[in-house]
Design a protein around this motif. Sequence first.
Motif, PDB file in Angstrom:
ATOM      1  N   ASP A 251       0.850  -1.194   0.000  1.00 22.35           N
ATOM      2  CA  ASP A 251       0.000   0.000   0.000  1.00 22.35           C
ATOM      3  C   ASP A 251       0.882   1.239   0.000  1.00 22.35           C
ATOM      4  N   SER A 252       1.650   1.407  -1.052  1.00 18.91           N
ATOM      5  CA  SER A 252       2.621   2.494  -1.053  1.00 18.91           C
ATOM      6  C   SER A 252       2.921   2.943  -2.474  1.00 18.91           C
ATOM      7  N   SER A 253       3.086   4.242  -2.630  1.00 21.36           N
ATOM      8  CA  SER A 253       3.426   4.758  -3.954  1.00 21.36           C
ATOM      9  C   SER A 253       4.945   4.854  -4.119  1.00 21.36           C
ATOM     10  N   THR A 254       5.652   4.889  -2.972  1.00 19.05           N
ATOM     11  CA  THR A 254       7.102   5.055  -3.080  1.00 19.05           C
ATOM     12  C   THR A 254       7.813   4.149  -2.077  1.00 19.05           C
ATOM     13  N   TYR A 255       9.114   3.983  -2.214  1.00 20.99           N
ATOM     14  CA  TYR A 255       9.872   2.972  -1.454  1.00 20.99           C
ATOM     15  C   TYR A 255      11.167   3.568  -0.910  1.00 20.99           C
ATOM     16  N   THR A 256      11.522   3.172   0.299  1.00 18.24           N
ATOM     17  CA  THR A 256      12.753   3.702   0.915  1.00 18.24           C
ATOM     18  C   THR A 256      13.977   2.986   0.354  1.00 18.24           C
ATOM     19  N   PHE A 257      15.044   3.711   0.226  1.00 21.67           N
ATOM     20  CA  PHE A 257      16.342   3.131  -0.153  1.00 21.67           C
ATOM     21  C   PHE A 257      17.272   3.206   1.040  1.00 21.67           C
ATOM     22  N   MET A 258      18.101   2.176   1.203  1.00 22.70           N
ATOM     23  CA  MET A 258      19.014   2.174   2.334  1.00 22.70           C
ATOM     24  C   MET A 258      20.222   3.076   2.081  1.00 22.70           C
ATOM     25  N   SER A 259      20.412   3.463   0.818  1.00 19.11           N
ATOM     26  CA  SER A 259      21.532   4.383   0.544  1.00 19.11           C
ATOM     27  C   SER A 259      21.230   5.177  -0.727  1.00 19.11           C
ATOM     28  N   PRO A 260      21.777   6.386  -0.817  1.00 21.55           N
ATOM     29  CA  PRO A 260      21.572   7.181  -2.043  1.00 21.55           C
ATOM     30  C   PRO A 260      22.160   6.477  -3.260  1.00 21.55           C
ATOM     31  N   GLU A 261      23.230   5.706  -3.067  1.00 20.33           N
ATOM     32  CA  GLU A 261      23.870   5.014  -4.196  1.00 20.33           C
ATOM     33  C   GLU A 261      22.919   3.991  -4.813  1.00 20.33           C
ATOM     34  N   LEU A 262      22.206   3.284  -3.932  1.00 16.68           N
ATOM     35  CA  LEU A 262      21.262   2.275  -4.426  1.00 16.68           C
ATOM     36  C   LEU A 262      20.115   2.948  -5.193  1.00 16.68           C
ATOM     37  N   MET A 263      19.685   4.087  -4.679  1.00 20.40           N
ATOM     38  CA  MET A 263      18.627   4.826  -5.388  1.00 20.40           C
ATOM     39  C   MET A 263      19.117   5.210  -6.789  1.00 20.40           C
ATOM     40  N   GLU A 264      20.338   5.706  -6.842  1.00 19.71           N
ATOM     41  CA  GLU A 264      20.921   6.121  -8.117  1.00 19.71           C
ATOM     42  C   GLU A 264      20.999   4.927  -9.075  1.00 19.71           C
ATOM     43  N   GLU A 265      21.452   3.812  -8.545  1.00 17.40           N
ATOM     44  CA  GLU A 265      21.604   2.610  -9.374  1.00 17.40           C
ATOM     45  C   GLU A 265      20.258   2.136  -9.913  1.00 17.40           C
ATOM     46  N   SER A 266      19.209   2.253  -9.076  1.00 18.77           N
ATOM     47  CA  SER A 266      17.907   1.753  -9.504  1.00 18.77           C
ATOM     48  C   SER A 266      17.319   2.612 -10.627  1.00 18.77           C
ATOM     49  N   PHE A 267      17.818   3.827 -10.772  1.00 26.26           N
ATOM     50  CA  PHE A 267      17.381   4.645 -11.907  1.00 26.26           C
ATOM     51  C   PHE A 267      18.117   4.243 -13.178  1.00 26.26           C
ATOM     52  N   GLU A 268      19.244   3.595 -12.992  1.00 26.16           N
ATOM     53  CA  GLU A 268      20.031   3.184 -14.168  1.00 26.16           C
ATOM     54  C   GLU A 268      19.549   1.845 -14.717  1.00 26.16           C
ATOM     55  N   HIS A 269      19.227   0.925 -13.835  1.00 22.82           N
ATOM     56  CA  HIS A 269      18.711  -0.375 -14.291  1.00 22.82           C
ATOM     57  C   HIS A 269      17.873  -0.999 -13.177  1.00 22.82           C
TER      58      HIS A 269
END
Length: 398
Positions: A26-44
Amino acid sequence: MFDPASRIQDYLVFGEFGDVNPSITDSSTYTFMSPELMEESFEHEIEGCFLYSRHWNPTSKYLANALARMEDTESAQVVASGMAAITSTILQLCEAGDEVVSAHTIYGGTYAFFKNFLPRLGITTRFVDIRDLDAVAKAITDKTRVIYCETMSNPLLEVADLPALSELAKKCGIKMVVDNTFSPMIVSPARLGADIVIHSLTKYINGTSDCVAGCICAGEEFVHKLTDINAGATMLLGPVLDSTRAASILKNIHSLHLRMRQHSENAMFLAKAFSDLGLTVHYPGLPNHPQHGMLEAMMNHGYGYGGMLTLDTGDAATAKIFMRKMQEEKVGYLAVSLGYFKTLFSMPGHSTSSEIPEDERLEMGLSDGLVRFSIGLDNNIEHTLQRIKRCLLDVGLI
Ligand code: PLP
């Protein structure tokens, strides 16, 4: 033998606490444990990592996985409607200057999208009689990107020769897209060569007429393209399916095989009875249906020939009185759509196919008096037949 029902049954997903149903995210967005992981998830895409629910939501992914298993494709995506599945797929495959070769007898909304909307984007459609393979081959040019058809067409129930069409598509290096809304489980188009299989989940797959949804079943590569954050049609156009709906559809899908069998059994019973009464009935399960043999060769046996049938009452005035009487007799509802537990009936020429101009409708054999039935799950179909017979008598058809 391919068994779509077992493929769904064997897909087990536990909820957060071992629940027998997957937990609803029940969520539109998700927490990342690190900014690097967030960045990576935008790449692939990262397995098990979610970014934003317009991209993917875990609950929608469970439903998509079940549908991919049912259609035997590598992957799938669920969207907010059958039309969203169709429009996103075509817009992903085609760009300005491209052409689509489409069956002439298709759902009216799809026809209107091809005929009226796509030309605004420089994409044109050549409509053909999909049963005429020479005509399909002749309509393909070096600009054609897609052959589009419905397994069983809406509303005329013409059956497309999927293996032959797919051979043609492969020879020409183009994609074959099949709308399998009328025949889930009965036919598995991807196993017969289709590249992309679409459903309006609104119909049989959900089966309770309480929501609108769709899906696109295809290879990993195409689903990645659809969800690509820079150029993906579903990602950028945004027809996302809500997670609570995805969860409820996933629950309903587990009874789909039983429902399809019962819809088919009831439709076959009525089709035979109408035929014995000398009425003009179209049902792919009847041996005199022009593509009956071809369907037999393509189908997964054990689910019947589907729950859709049409009855030609001759003219619009008769059809209207007939349908009103059937609603009074509690045969079912005068309503569009299909796949509900109760029988639904409508006049396609004046409703779901009214987007197709009258002269074209008549040319393709869609008469104004044609009544389309989505036969329900009636426990006593003999009783239903007696009710319908009273209506047929009242309008002088028997
Ligand atoms: N495809 C077929 C064969 C349909 O009958 C319909 C709707 O009636 C659609 C697609 C569109 O689906 P939805 O109403 O879920 O957008």
